[in-house]
Design a protein around this motif. Structure first.
Motif, mmCIF file in Angstrom:
data_model
loop_
_atom_site.group_PDB
_atom_site.id
_atom_site.type_symbol
_atom_site.label_atom_id
_atom_site.label_comp_id
_atom_site.label_asym_id
_atom_site.label_seq_id
_atom_site.Cartn_x
_atom_site.Cartn_y
_atom_site.Cartn_z
ATOM 1 N N LYS A 91 -7.673 -5.728 12.311
ATOM 2 C CA LYS A 91 -8.693 -5.442 11.473
ATOM 3 C C LYS A 91 -8.636 -3.741 11.250
ATOM 4 C CE LYS A 91 -11.700 -9.037 12.763
ATOM 5 N NZ LYS A 91 -11.044 -9.422 13.988
ATOM 6 N N VAL A 92 -8.167 -3.146 10.103
ATOM 7 C CA VAL A 92 -7.901 -1.953 9.995
ATOM 8 C C VAL A 92 -8.924 -1.357 8.936
ATOM 9 C CG1 VAL A 92 -6.214 -0.348 9.020
ATOM 10 C CG2 VAL A 92 -5.278 -2.233 10.464
ATOM 11 N N GLY A 93 -9.310 -0.230 9.199
ATOM 12 C CA GLY A 93 -10.192 0.460 8.182
ATOM 13 C C GLY A 93 -9.436 1.851 7.707
ATOM 14 N N ALA A 94 -9.488 1.862 6.439
ATOM 15 C CA ALA A 94 -8.467 2.891 5.819
ATOM 16 C C ALA A 94 -9.243 3.678 4.624
ATOM 17 C CB ALA A 94 -7.128 2.271 5.192
ATOM 18 N N SER A 95 -9.219 4.987 4.686
ATOM 19 C CA SER A 95 -9.436 5.773 3.646
ATOM 20 C C SER A 95 -8.628 5.376 2.169
ATOM 21 C CB SER A 95 -9.527 7.388 3.966
ATOM 22 O OG SER A 95 -10.158 7.552 5.169
ATOM 23 N N THR A 96 -9.395 5.789 1.182
ATOM 24 C CA THR A 96 -8.986 4.906 -0.006
ATOM 25 C C THR A 96 -7.640 5.314 -0.242
ATOM 26 O OG1 THR A 96 -10.118 6.912 -1.219
ATOM 27 C CG2 THR A 96 -11.303 4.758 -1.180
ATOM 28 N N THR A 97 -7.319 6.592 -0.406
ATOM 29 C CA THR A 97 -5.701 6.962 -0.643
ATOM 30 C C THR A 97 -4.767 6.244 0.180
ATOM 31 O OG1 THR A 97 -6.498 9.215 -1.469
ATOM 32 C CG2 THR A 97 -4.009 8.764 -0.903
ATOM 33 N N ILE A 98 -5.034 6.139 1.544
ATOM 34 C CA ILE A 98 -4.107 5.577 2.588
ATOM 35 C C ILE A 98 -4.045 3.922 2.130
ATOM 36 C CG2 ILE A 98 -3.806 4.914 4.950
ATOM 37 C CD1 ILE A 98 -5.069 7.586 5.466
ATOM 38 N N GLY A 99 -5.521 3.225 2.128
ATOM 39 C CA GLY A 99 -5.618 1.924 1.731
ATOM 40 C C GLY A 99 -5.049 1.432 0.627
ATOM 41 N N ASN A 100 -5.031 2.196 -0.533
ATOM 42 C CA ASN A 100 -4.895 1.844 -1.875
ATOM 43 C C ASN A 100 -3.187 2.113 -1.922
ATOM 44 O OD1 ASN A 100 -7.103 0.649 -2.748
ATOM 45 N ND2 ASN A 100 -7.718 2.663 -3.211
ATOM 46 N N TYR A 101 -2.582 3.205 -1.409
ATOM 47 C CA TYR A 101 -1.219 3.609 -1.971
ATOM 48 C C TYR A 101 -0.248 3.357 -0.683
ATOM 49 C CZ TYR A 101 -3.471 4.980 -5.989
ATOM 50 O OH TYR A 101 -4.150 5.030 -7.187
ATOM 51 N N LEU A 102 -0.839 4.129 0.498
ATOM 52 C CA LEU A 102 0.233 4.195 1.691
ATOM 53 C C LEU A 102 0.209 3.059 2.516
ATOM 54 C CD1 LEU A 102 2.239 5.811 3.275
ATOM 55 C CD2 LEU A 102 0.543 7.063 4.337
ATOM 56 N N LEU A 103 -0.774 2.534 2.837
ATOM 57 C CA LEU A 103 -0.730 1.445 3.867
ATOM 58 C C LEU A 103 -0.059 -0.151 3.192
ATOM 59 C CD1 LEU A 103 -1.611 0.357 6.610
ATOM 60 C CD2 LEU A 103 -3.964 -0.409 5.736
ATOM 61 N N PRO A 104 -0.223 -0.388 1.895
ATOM 62 C CA PRO A 104 0.320 -1.536 1.378
ATOM 63 C C PRO A 104 1.787 -1.420 1.552
ATOM 64 C CG PRO A 104 -1.209 -0.770 -0.087
ATOM 65 C CD PRO A 104 -1.168 0.232 0.974
ATOM 66 N N ARG A 105 2.395 -0.221 1.292
ATOM 67 C CA ARG A 105 3.933 -0.354 1.595
ATOM 68 C C ARG A 105 4.391 -0.486 2.823
ATOM 69 N NH1 ARG A 105 3.213 4.251 -2.161
ATOM 70 N NH2 ARG A 105 3.552 5.733 -0.663
ATOM 71 N N LEU A 106 3.496 0.139 3.955
ATOM 72 C CA LEU A 106 3.859 0.015 5.283
ATOM 73 C C LEU A 106 3.630 -1.245 5.759
ATOM 74 C CD1 LEU A 106 2.101 3.114 6.714
ATOM 75 C CD2 LEU A 106 4.452 2.878 6.464
ATOM 76 N N LEU A 107 2.540 -2.229 5.231
ATOM 77 C CA LEU A 107 2.411 -3.544 5.600
ATOM 78 C C LEU A 107 3.280 -4.553 4.990
ATOM 79 C CD1 LEU A 107 -1.395 -3.943 5.299
ATOM 80 C CD2 LEU A 107 -0.044 -3.701 7.507
ATOM 81 N N GLY A 108 4.074 -4.154 3.969
ATOM 82 C CA GLY A 108 5.209 -4.772 3.270
ATOM 83 C C GLY A 108 6.142 -4.758 4.117
ATOM 84 N N ALA A 109 6.753 -3.534 4.520
ATOM 85 C CA ALA A 109 7.925 -3.330 5.221
ATOM 86 C C ALA A 109 7.664 -4.100 6.369
ATOM 87 C CB ALA A 109 7.921 -1.839 5.240
ATOM 88 N N ALA A 110 6.536 -4.018 7.199
ATOM 89 C CA ALA A 110 6.375 -4.640 8.407
ATOM 90 C C ALA A 110 6.557 -6.122 8.379
ATOM 91 C CB ALA A 110 5.165 -4.238 9.031
ATOM 92 N N GLY A 111 5.971 -6.732 7.047
ATOM 93 C CA GLY A 111 6.308 -8.326 6.926
ATOM 94 C C GLY A 111 5.230 -8.806 7.869
ATOM 95 N N ALA A 112 6.031 -10.145 8.140
ATOM 96 C CA ALA A 112 5.410 -11.202 9.381
ATOM 97 C C ALA A 112 5.133 -10.475 10.787
ATOM 98 C CB ALA A 112 6.004 -12.424 9.412
#
Length: 286
Positions: A91-112
Protein backbone atom coordinates in the motif's frame (compact mmCIF):
# COMPACT_ATOMS: atom_id res chain seq x y z
CA UNK A 1 -2.72 -9.75 29.21
CA UNK A 2 -4.07 -7.41 26.56
CA UNK A 3 -5.34 -9.07 23.40
CA UNK A 4 -5.15 -7.87 19.81
CA UNK A 5 -8.93 -8.30 19.58
CA UNK A 6 -9.43 -5.87 22.49
CA UNK A 7 -7.21 -3.31 20.79
CA UNK A 8 -9.00 -3.83 17.49
CA UNK A 9 -12.37 -3.16 19.17
CA UNK A 10 -10.91 -0.12 20.95
CA UNK A 11 -9.75 1.44 17.66
CA UNK A 12 -13.04 0.59 15.97
CA UNK A 13 -14.97 2.38 18.73
CA UNK A 14 -12.80 5.46 18.16
CA UNK A 15 -13.71 5.40 14.47
CA UNK A 16 -17.43 4.72 14.90
CA UNK A 17 -18.32 6.24 18.28
CA UNK A 18 -20.24 3.22 19.58
CA UNK A 19 -19.75 -0.44 20.38
CA UNK A 20 -22.68 -1.36 18.12
CA UNK A 21 -21.07 0.09 14.99
CA UNK A 22 -17.62 -1.07 16.12
CA UNK A 23 -18.95 -4.62 16.38
CA UNK A 24 -20.10 -4.45 12.76
CA UNK A 25 -16.71 -3.12 11.67
CA UNK A 26 -14.78 -5.99 13.28
CA UNK A 27 -17.38 -8.72 12.62
CA UNK A 28 -18.35 -9.36 16.25
CA UNK A 29 -21.65 -9.38 18.08
CA UNK A 30 -22.48 -6.22 20.00
CA UNK A 31 -22.14 -8.01 23.33
CA UNK A 32 -18.73 -9.46 22.37
CA UNK A 33 -17.47 -6.01 21.38
CA UNK A 34 -18.76 -4.46 24.61
CA UNK A 35 -17.12 -7.22 26.63
CA UNK A 36 -13.81 -6.76 24.82
CA UNK A 37 -13.80 -3.04 25.57
CA UNK A 38 -14.80 -3.60 29.21
CA UNK A 39 -12.04 -6.20 29.64
CA UNK A 40 -9.50 -3.81 28.15
CA UNK A 41 -10.50 -0.98 30.49
CA UNK A 42 -10.49 -3.39 33.45
CA UNK A 43 -7.04 -4.70 32.57
CA UNK A 44 -5.67 -1.15 32.31
CA UNK A 45 -7.56 0.11 35.33
CA UNK A 46 -8.66 3.17 33.34
CA UNK A 47 -11.72 4.31 31.46
CA UNK A 48 -10.77 5.05 27.87
CA UNK A 49 -13.97 6.81 26.81
CA UNK A 50 -16.36 9.31 28.31
CA UNK A 51 -20.01 8.33 27.87
CA UNK A 52 -21.86 11.29 26.32
CA UNK A 53 -25.45 10.20 25.76
CA UNK A 54 -25.26 7.15 23.54
CA UNK A 55 -21.87 8.12 22.13
CA UNK A 56 -18.43 7.11 23.41
CA UNK A 57 -15.93 9.98 23.29
CA UNK A 58 -12.21 9.28 23.59
CA UNK A 59 -10.70 10.74 26.79
CA UNK A 60 -7.09 11.54 27.74
CA UNK A 61 -6.30 7.94 28.71
CA UNK A 62 -7.73 6.69 25.43
CA UNK A 63 -5.71 9.23 23.45
CA UNK A 64 -2.54 8.04 25.16
CA UNK A 65 -3.29 4.42 24.21
CA UNK A 66 -4.43 5.09 20.63
CA UNK A 67 -1.05 5.36 18.82
CA UNK A 68 0.36 2.38 20.74
CA UNK A 69 -2.68 0.27 19.88
CA UNK A 70 -2.30 1.12 16.21
CA UNK A 71 1.39 0.25 16.30
CA UNK A 72 0.76 -3.15 17.92
CA UNK A 73 -1.97 -4.08 15.43
CA UNK A 74 0.11 -3.04 12.44
CA UNK A 75 3.11 -4.99 13.69
CA UNK A 76 0.93 -8.07 14.20
CA UNK A 77 -0.40 -7.81 10.65
CA UNK A 78 3.10 -7.30 9.30
CA UNK A 79 4.20 -10.46 11.11
CA UNK A 80 1.39 -12.39 9.44
CA UNK A 81 2.40 -10.99 6.05
CA UNK A 82 5.91 -12.40 6.42
CA UNK A 83 4.47 -15.90 6.11
CA UNK A 84 2.16 -15.25 3.17
CA UNK A 85 3.43 -15.81 -0.33
CA UNK A 86 5.57 -12.86 -1.38
CA UNK A 87 5.07 -10.99 1.87
CA UNK A 88 1.65 -9.52 1.16
CA UNK A 89 0.49 -6.57 -0.91
CA UNK A 90 1.99 -3.10 -0.94
CA UNK A 91 0.00 0.00 0.00
CA UNK A 92 1.81 3.08 -1.29
CA UNK A 93 0.98 6.74 -0.87
CA UNK A 94 2.41 9.02 -3.53
CA UNK A 95 2.42 12.76 -4.06
CA UNK A 96 0.58 13.71 -7.23
CA UNK A 97 3.52 14.17 -9.60
CA UNK A 98 5.13 10.92 -8.46
CA UNK A 99 1.83 9.02 -8.42
CA UNK A 100 0.60 10.22 -11.81
CA UNK A 101 3.85 10.18 -13.79
CA UNK A 102 6.84 8.50 -12.18
CA UNK A 103 5.35 5.62 -10.17
CA UNK A 104 3.26 4.08 -13.01
CA UNK A 105 6.42 3.68 -15.10
CA UNK A 106 8.27 2.08 -12.19
CA UNK A 107 5.41 -0.32 -11.42
CA UNK A 108 5.09 -1.19 -15.09
CA UNK A 109 8.78 -2.01 -15.32
CA UNK A 110 8.59 -4.16 -12.18
CA UNK A 111 5.50 -6.04 -13.40
CA UNK A 112 4.51 -9.11 -11.40
CA UNK A 113 7.67 -8.80 -9.32
CA UNK A 114 6.06 -5.99 -7.34
CA UNK A 115 2.43 -6.67 -6.35
CA UNK A 116 0.73 -3.45 -5.35
CA UNK A 117 -2.69 -3.60 -3.76
CA UNK A 118 -3.36 0.14 -3.67
CA UNK A 119 -1.75 3.43 -4.60
CA UNK A 120 -3.17 6.50 -2.87
CA UNK A 121 -2.41 9.74 -4.71
CA UNK A 122 -2.65 12.91 -2.62
CA UNK A 123 -0.59 15.89 -1.59
CA UNK A 124 2.38 15.56 0.74
CA UNK A 125 0.50 16.59 3.90
CA UNK A 126 -2.25 14.02 3.28
CA UNK A 127 0.27 11.23 2.64
CA UNK A 128 2.04 12.08 5.89
CA UNK A 129 -1.26 11.92 7.82
CA UNK A 130 -2.08 8.52 6.37
CA UNK A 131 1.39 7.24 7.21
CA UNK A 132 0.92 8.39 10.81
CA UNK A 133 -2.34 6.39 10.95
CA UNK A 134 -0.52 3.28 9.61
CA UNK A 135 -2.83 3.19 6.59
CA UNK A 136 0.11 3.01 4.15
CA UNK A 137 3.28 0.91 4.05
CA UNK A 138 5.39 3.52 2.31
CA UNK A 139 5.14 7.13 1.16
CA UNK A 140 6.73 8.77 -1.87
CA UNK A 141 6.63 12.53 -1.45
CA UNK A 142 7.80 15.71 -3.15
CA UNK A 143 7.76 17.99 -0.11
CA UNK A 144 8.84 17.57 3.51
CA UNK A 145 6.99 15.76 6.27
CA UNK A 146 8.35 17.10 9.54
CA UNK A 147 6.93 14.80 12.21
CA UNK A 148 9.05 12.96 14.79
CA UNK A 149 7.40 9.61 13.97
CA UNK A 150 8.15 9.89 10.25
CA UNK A 151 11.52 9.27 8.62
CA UNK A 152 12.40 10.84 5.25
CA UNK A 153 15.07 9.24 3.06
CA UNK A 154 16.31 10.78 -0.23
CA UNK A 155 14.99 8.70 -3.12
CA UNK A 156 15.12 10.40 -6.52
CA UNK A 157 15.56 13.88 -7.92
CA UNK A 158 13.22 15.89 -10.12
CA UNK A 159 13.62 19.00 -12.25
CA UNK A 160 10.99 21.72 -12.06
CA UNK A 161 10.76 24.29 -14.87
CA UNK A 162 8.80 27.50 -15.40
CA UNK A 163 6.52 26.93 -18.39
CA UNK A 164 3.83 28.70 -20.39
CA UNK A 165 2.63 29.02 -23.98
CA UNK A 166 5.23 30.65 -26.26
CA UNK A 167 3.24 33.90 -26.32
CA UNK A 168 4.39 34.66 -22.76
CA UNK A 169 8.10 34.39 -23.63
CA UNK A 170 10.18 37.50 -22.96
CA UNK A 171 7.80 39.07 -20.45
CA UNK A 172 8.90 39.72 -16.84
CA UNK A 173 7.91 36.71 -14.75
CA UNK A 174 6.53 38.93 -11.96
CA UNK A 175 3.95 40.41 -14.32
CA UNK A 176 2.57 37.11 -15.60
CA UNK A 177 -0.56 35.39 -14.21
CA UNK A 178 0.74 32.57 -12.02
CA UNK A 179 -1.17 29.32 -11.51
CA UNK A 180 -0.24 27.36 -8.40
CA UNK A 181 -0.95 24.11 -6.59
CA UNK A 182 -2.96 24.20 -3.36
CA UNK A 183 -1.31 24.80 0.04
CA UNK A 184 -0.01 21.51 1.46
CA UNK A 185 1.29 20.38 -1.92
CA UNK A 186 4.99 19.51 -2.18
CA UNK A 187 5.15 21.32 -5.52
CA UNK A 188 3.67 24.49 -3.98
CA UNK A 189 6.12 24.35 -1.07
CA UNK A 190 9.17 24.02 -3.32
CA UNK A 191 8.09 26.87 -5.61
CA UNK A 192 7.45 29.20 -2.68
CA UNK A 193 10.80 28.40 -1.09
CA UNK A 194 12.94 28.38 -4.22
CA UNK A 195 11.38 31.13 -6.37
CA UNK A 196 9.49 33.43 -4.04
CA UNK A 197 11.79 33.36 -1.00
CA UNK A 198 13.99 36.22 0.15
CA UNK A 199 16.94 35.05 -1.94
CA UNK A 200 16.74 32.56 -4.76
CA UNK A 201 20.17 31.00 -5.30
CA UNK A 202 22.01 34.29 -5.18
CA UNK A 203 19.56 36.02 -7.51
CA UNK A 204 16.72 38.35 -6.59
CA UNK A 205 13.57 36.41 -5.72
CA UNK A 206 10.36 36.81 -7.68
CA UNK A 207 8.60 39.34 -5.49
CA UNK A 208 4.98 40.34 -5.32
CA UNK A 209 3.70 37.27 -7.16
CA UNK A 210 0.12 36.39 -6.26
CA UNK A 211 -1.45 33.34 -7.89
CA UNK A 212 -4.51 34.12 -10.00
CA UNK A 213 -5.63 30.49 -9.79
CA UNK A 214 -5.01 27.54 -7.46
CA UNK A 215 -5.67 24.01 -8.72
CA UNK A 216 -5.56 20.67 -6.92
CA UNK A 217 -3.40 18.71 -9.36
CA UNK A 218 -0.43 19.26 -11.62
CA UNK A 219 -2.39 17.84 -14.54
CA UNK A 220 -5.09 20.47 -14.06
CA UNK A 221 -2.41 23.18 -14.08
CA UNK A 222 -0.86 21.62 -17.17
CA UNK A 223 -4.18 21.86 -19.01
CA UNK A 224 -4.66 25.47 -17.84
CA UNK A 225 -1.22 26.38 -19.18
CA UNK A 226 -1.99 24.77 -22.54
CA UNK A 227 -5.13 26.89 -22.66
CA UNK A 228 -2.98 30.01 -22.27
CA UNK A 229 -4.30 30.96 -18.82
CA UNK A 230 -0.93 31.68 -17.26
CA UNK A 231 2.49 30.49 -16.18
CA UNK A 232 3.56 27.92 -13.59
CA UNK A 233 6.52 25.92 -12.31
CA UNK A 234 5.97 22.19 -12.78
CA UNK A 235 7.93 18.97 -12.87
CA UNK A 236 9.44 18.21 -16.25
CA UNK A 237 7.74 14.80 -15.93
CA UNK A 238 4.36 16.58 -16.18
CA UNK A 239 5.05 18.82 -19.19
CA UNK A 240 7.57 16.81 -21.19
CA UNK A 241 5.25 15.96 -24.09
CA UNK A 242 3.97 19.54 -24.38
CA UNK A 243 7.55 20.82 -24.44
CA UNK A 244 8.50 18.36 -27.16
CA UNK A 245 5.51 19.37 -29.29
CA UNK A 246 6.20 23.08 -28.82
CA UNK A 247 2.80 23.68 -27.23
CA UNK A 248 4.58 24.93 -24.09
CA UNK A 249 7.95 26.57 -23.65
CA UNK A 250 10.42 26.80 -20.77
CA UNK A 251 10.73 30.38 -19.56
CA UNK A 252 13.88 31.48 -17.72
CA UNK A 253 15.65 28.08 -17.85
CA UNK A 254 18.29 29.45 -15.49
CA UNK A 255 15.64 29.41 -12.75
CA UNK A 256 14.86 25.73 -13.07
CA UNK A 257 14.77 23.89 -9.74
CA UNK A 258 16.32 20.57 -8.77
CA UNK A 259 14.21 19.13 -5.99
CA UNK A 260 14.62 16.06 -3.87
CA UNK A 261 11.97 13.34 -3.81
CA UNK A 262 11.73 11.32 -0.61
CA UNK A 263 10.79 7.91 0.72
CA UNK A 264 8.62 8.22 3.81
CA UNK A 265 8.53 5.56 6.51
CA UNK A 266 7.01 5.31 9.97
CA UNK A 267 9.70 5.19 12.64
CA UNK A 268 7.86 2.51 14.63
CA UNK A 269 7.22 0.22 11.67
CA UNK A 270 10.09 -1.92 10.33
CA UNK A 271 10.17 -2.58 6.60
CA UNK A 272 8.05 -5.55 5.56
CA UNK A 273 9.15 -8.03 2.90
CA UNK A 274 7.08 -6.30 0.24
CA UNK A 275 8.57 -2.89 1.10
CA UNK A 276 12.02 -4.43 0.75
CA UNK A 277 10.98 -5.77 -2.68
CA UNK A 278 9.80 -2.31 -3.71
CA UNK A 279 13.12 -0.77 -2.68
CA UNK A 280 14.99 -3.46 -4.60
CA UNK A 281 12.97 -2.74 -7.76
CA UNK A 282 12.94 1.05 -7.30
CA UNK A 283 16.11 1.86 -5.36
CA UNK A 284 17.21 5.36 -4.40
CA UNK A 285 19.33 7.03 -7.04
CA UNK A 286 23.00 7.31 -6.24
Amino acid sequence: MLSLRQLEVFLAVIETGSTTRAAEAVALSQSAASNALSELESRLGEKLFDRVGKRLVLNASGRALQPRARTLLVQARDAEALFRGGGGQLKVGASTTIGNYLLPRLLGAAGADLPCERVEIANTDDIAERMLRFELDLGLIEGRALHPDLVMTPWRQDEMVIVAVPGFAGQPLETLPWIMREPGSGTRSVVEQELFGKLERGRPALEGVQPVLELGSSEAIHNALRAGLGVSCLSRHVVQQSLQSGELQVLAPERSIRRQLYLLRHRQRPDTAVVARFLACCPPEA
